[in-house]
Scaffold this motif. Structure first.
Motif, PDB file in Angstrom:
ATOM      1  N   PHE A  94       1.661  -9.245 -18.645  1.00  0.00           N
ATOM      2  CA  PHE A  94       1.687  -9.966 -19.913  1.00  0.00           C
ATOM      3  C   PHE A  94       2.092 -11.415 -19.694  1.00  0.00           C
ATOM      4  N   ALA A  95       3.013 -11.652 -18.776  1.00  0.00           N
ATOM      5  CA  ALA A  95       3.370 -13.027 -18.421  1.00  0.00           C
ATOM      6  C   ALA A  95       2.159 -13.763 -17.860  1.00  0.00           C
ATOM      7  N   ARG A  96       1.351 -13.061 -17.106  1.00  0.00           N
ATOM      8  CA  ARG A  96       0.123 -13.657 -16.548  1.00  0.00           C
ATOM      9  C   ARG A  96      -0.851 -14.019 -17.663  1.00  0.00           C
ATOM     10  N   ALA A  97      -0.972 -13.152 -18.650  1.00  0.00           N
ATOM     11  CA  ALA A  97      -1.875 -13.429 -19.779  1.00  0.00           C
ATOM     12  C   ALA A  97      -1.419 -14.648 -20.566  1.00  0.00           C
ATOM     13  N   LEU A  98      -0.113 -14.893 -20.599  1.00  0.00           N
ATOM     14  CA  LEU A  98       0.418 -16.048 -21.309  1.00  0.00           C
ATOM     15  C   LEU A  98       0.380 -17.318 -20.465  1.00  0.00           C
ATOM     16  N   GLY A  99       0.006 -17.190 -19.193  1.00  0.00           N
ATOM     17  CA  GLY A  99      -0.071 -18.356 -18.322  1.00  0.00           C
ATOM     18  C   GLY A  99       1.282 -18.900 -17.910  1.00  0.00           C
ATOM     19  N   LEU A 100       2.296 -18.052 -17.850  1.00  0.00           N
ATOM     20  CA  LEU A 100       3.631 -18.523 -17.485  1.00  0.00           C
ATOM     21  C   LEU A 100       3.695 -18.889 -16.001  1.00  0.00           C
ATOM     22  N   PRO A 101       4.393 -19.963 -15.663  1.00  0.00           N
ATOM     23  CA  PRO A 101       4.507 -20.361 -14.260  1.00  0.00           C
ATOM     24  C   PRO A 101       5.451 -19.438 -13.503  1.00  0.00           C
ATOM     25  N   GLY A 102       5.248 -19.360 -12.193  1.00  0.00           N
ATOM     26  CA  GLY A 102       6.098 -18.514 -11.373  1.00  0.00           C
ATOM     27  C   GLY A 102       7.319 -19.221 -10.831  1.00  0.00           C
ATOM     28  N   ASP A 103       7.338 -20.546 -10.858  1.00  0.00           N
ATOM     29  CA  ASP A 103       8.473 -21.274 -10.290  1.00  0.00           C
ATOM     30  C   ASP A 103       9.572 -21.432 -11.341  1.00  0.00           C
ATOM     31  N   LEU A 135       3.250  -4.451 -25.730  1.00  0.00           N
ATOM     32  CA  LEU A 135       2.609  -5.756 -25.712  1.00  0.00           C
ATOM     33  C   LEU A 135       1.193  -5.766 -25.145  1.00  0.00           C
ATOM     34  N   GLY A 136       0.996  -5.187 -23.963  1.00  0.00           N
ATOM     35  CA  GLY A 136      -0.225  -5.455 -23.214  1.00  0.00           C
ATOM     36  C   GLY A 136      -1.396  -4.547 -23.491  1.00  0.00           C
ATOM     37  N   SER A 137      -1.223  -3.232 -23.275  1.00  0.00           N
ATOM     38  CA  SER A 137      -2.366  -2.329 -23.408  1.00  0.00           C
ATOM     39  C   SER A 137      -1.904  -0.884 -23.463  1.00  0.00           C
ATOM     40  N   VAL A 138      -2.817  -0.039 -23.933  1.00  0.00           N
ATOM     41  CA  VAL A 138      -2.679   1.410 -23.879  1.00  0.00           C
ATOM     42  C   VAL A 138      -3.866   1.917 -23.080  1.00  0.00           C
ATOM     43  N   TYR A 139      -3.623   2.699 -22.040  1.00  0.00           N
ATOM     44  CA  TYR A 139      -4.714   3.134 -21.160  1.00  0.00           C
ATOM     45  C   TYR A 139      -4.560   4.616 -20.863  1.00  0.00           C
ATOM     46  N   ALA A 140      -5.682   5.322 -20.935  1.00  0.00           N
ATOM     47  CA  ALA A 140      -5.654   6.777 -20.838  1.00  0.00           C
ATOM     48  C   ALA A 140      -6.706   7.254 -19.855  1.00  0.00           C
ATOM     49  N   GLY A 141      -6.252   7.755 -18.700  1.00  0.00           N
ATOM     50  CA  GLY A 141      -7.204   8.254 -17.719  1.00  0.00           C
ATOM     51  C   GLY A 141      -6.712   8.085 -16.309  1.00  0.00           C
ATOM     52  N   VAL A 142      -7.659   7.819 -15.408  1.00  0.00           N
ATOM     53  CA  VAL A 142      -7.331   7.742 -13.991  1.00  0.00           C
ATOM     54  C   VAL A 142      -6.370   6.586 -13.703  1.00  0.00           C
ATOM     55  N   ASP A 143      -6.432   5.520 -14.509  1.00  0.00           N
ATOM     56  CA  ASP A 143      -5.522   4.396 -14.297  1.00  0.00           C
ATOM     57  C   ASP A 143      -4.090   4.764 -14.654  1.00  0.00           C
ATOM     58  N   ASN A 198      -4.733  -5.520 -25.463  1.00  0.00           N
ATOM     59  CA  ASN A 198      -4.332  -6.745 -26.146  1.00  0.00           C
ATOM     60  C   ASN A 198      -4.374  -7.891 -25.140  1.00  0.00           C
ATOM     61  N   SER A 199      -3.808  -7.659 -23.965  1.00  0.00           N
ATOM     62  CA  SER A 199      -3.877  -8.596 -22.844  1.00  0.00           C
ATOM     63  C   SER A 199      -5.078  -8.267 -21.964  1.00  0.00           C
ATOM     64  N   GLY A 200      -5.642  -9.273 -21.342  1.00  0.00           N
ATOM     65  CA  GLY A 200      -6.777  -9.041 -20.451  1.00  0.00           C
ATOM     66  C   GLY A 200      -6.403  -8.414 -19.129  1.00  0.00           C
ATOM     67  N   ARG A 206      -5.172  -7.025 -12.391  1.00  0.00           N
ATOM     68  CA  ARG A 206      -6.571  -6.641 -12.552  1.00  0.00           C
ATOM     69  C   ARG A 206      -7.057  -7.055 -13.946  1.00  0.00           C
ATOM     70  N   VAL A 207      -8.261  -7.632 -13.975  1.00  0.00           N
ATOM     71  CA  VAL A 207      -8.785  -8.212 -15.218  1.00  0.00           C
ATOM     72  C   VAL A 207      -9.608  -7.153 -15.943  1.00  0.00           C
ATOM     73  N   ILE A 208      -8.948  -6.242 -16.594  1.00  0.00           N
ATOM     74  CA  ILE A 208      -9.644  -5.120 -17.212  1.00  0.00           C
ATOM     75  C   ILE A 208     -10.473  -5.547 -18.410  1.00  0.00           C
ATOM     76  N   ALA A 209     -10.009  -6.542 -19.173  1.00  0.00           N
ATOM     77  CA  ALA A 209     -10.706  -6.968 -20.393  1.00  0.00           C
ATOM     78  C   ALA A 209     -10.769  -8.491 -20.421  1.00  0.00           C
ATOM     79  N   PRO A 210     -11.759  -9.086 -19.758  1.00  0.00           N
ATOM     80  CA  PRO A 210     -11.778 -10.549 -19.594  1.00  0.00           C
ATOM     81  C   PRO A 210     -11.779 -11.337 -20.898  1.00  0.00           C
ATOM     82  N   ASP A 211     -12.320 -10.763 -21.970  1.00  0.00           N
ATOM     83  CA  ASP A 211     -12.406 -11.500 -23.230  1.00  0.00           C
ATOM     84  C   ASP A 211     -11.265 -11.192 -24.196  1.00  0.00           C
ATOM     85  N   ALA A 212     -10.321 -10.356 -23.780  1.00  0.00           N
ATOM     86  CA  ALA A 212      -9.206 -10.020 -24.666  1.00  0.00           C
ATOM     87  C   ALA A 212      -8.321 -11.244 -24.869  1.00  0.00           C
ATOM     88  N   ARG A 213      -7.815 -11.399 -26.073  1.00  0.00           N
ATOM     89  CA  ARG A 213      -6.918 -12.497 -26.415  1.00  0.00           C
ATOM     90  C   ARG A 213      -5.689 -11.921 -27.121  1.00  0.00           C
TER      91      ARG A 213
END
Length: 293
Positions: A94-103, A135-143, A198-200, A206-213
């Motif tokens: 989720f931090a990655r989706a928000l573009g937060l810096p790592g430093d 916040l990020g996603s709900v995923y059901a299956g092999v993942d 919700n997050s990509g 891994r970019v599961i949903a490239p167009d998610a915002r």
């Protein structure tokens, strides 16, 4: 000057979280900010600490990975309290989706001077969880099964644990028959997974949903259909860039309320936590959370 309460889970990635907070704390205090640290015993305790700090008008910092970010962020959803993320976990999606810096210096600037952004959250309802918010996603299956393996890994860390967990999950997976209801319209699906995003990002970048915002009031529903294992492994590699969405085995829908059911007990996960099985309903809560980013 802002007042911060950092919520840390010492049982999960304690050394990494402590190091990230220590590097950040010096910069916040040099600017005159007040910083208090609370150590949680569990996600439920972290939620309680976050709500208490928010009621005192403090900015709450979730220190760790997606699990504590989702737990703390979910607890603050709809309260008006501002959340800050200190990425110090295995995924940090989720931090990655928000573009937060790592430093630490860049992150400190955002926490001290950035304007809060309204983002969506996800209300999750199931037989196990009467109601929770993530916040990020709900995923059901092999993942979800792979995530469970990664969480239990004692030897591998970071993306390596996700990759190893994925290999283990795929080699034993039997395609499930799903019933997916998107805003009242039912869709049948046989395959590997259904993701309400919700997050990509998920699964450590891994970019599961490239167009998610995170602020569009909708969830992207990604369904990966049954395919030969060799093709699925190729598809897994494409998750690094989001190129998998061009494959005919990948179907994407969008909606605000998603119901996922299956023909057997399929595990589902939320923000890196896997402790339940289908069925589950995910509803978007538009603009419910204020985040510094």
């Amino acid at each position: 000057m802002r007042q911060f309460t950092a919520v840390v889970n010492p049982t999960a990635g304690a050394a990494t979280a402590a190091a990230a907070l220590l590097a950040l704390a010096r910069r916040l205090r040099e600017e005159g900010a007040d910083l208090r640290t609370e150590y949680s015993r569990s996600l439920d305790h972290a939620r309680e600490l976050a709500r208490d700090a928010g009621q005192r008008g403090r900015v709450v910092l979730a220190v760790g990975g997606d699990g504590i970010a989702g737990g703390v962020g979910g607890a603050l959803s709809g309260t008006g309290t501002t959340l800050g993320l200190v990425p110090a976990g295995r995924g940090n999606d989720f931090a990655r989706a928000l573009g937060l810096p790592g430093d630490p210096a860049g992150l400190a600037r955002i926490l001290l001077h950035g304007e809060p952004r309204q983002v969506d959250t996800i209300e999750v309802v199931s037989a196990v969880h009467d109601r929770t918010v993530v916040l990020g996603s709900v995923y059901a299956g092999v993942d979800a099964l792979a995530n469970r393996h990664a969480n239990r890994s004692r030897l591998l860390k970071g993306s390596a644990s996700y990759y190893a967990g994925g290999l283990r999950a795929v080699t034993t997976w039997r395609p499930a028959r799903y019933r997916v209801t998107v805003d009242g319209t039912e869709h049948t699906h046989t395959g590997y997974t259904v993701v309400a995003a919700n997050s990509g990002f998920y699964g450590s970048g891994r970019v599961i949903a490239p167009d998610a915002r995170v602020d569009d009031g909708l969830l992207d529903v990604v369904m990966i259909e049954e395919a030969p294992r060799r093709l699925f492994f190729a598809l897994m590699n494409e998750l690094g860039t989001g190129a998998h969405v061009r494959r005919p085995q990948v179907r994407i829908l969008r909606g605000s309320e998603i119901r996922i059911e299956a023909d057997r007990d399929i595990p589902y996960g939320t923000d890196g936590e896997v402790d339940a099985v289908l069925p589950v309903t995910a509803r978007v809560l538009p603009g419910a959370l204020r985040v510094l980013c």
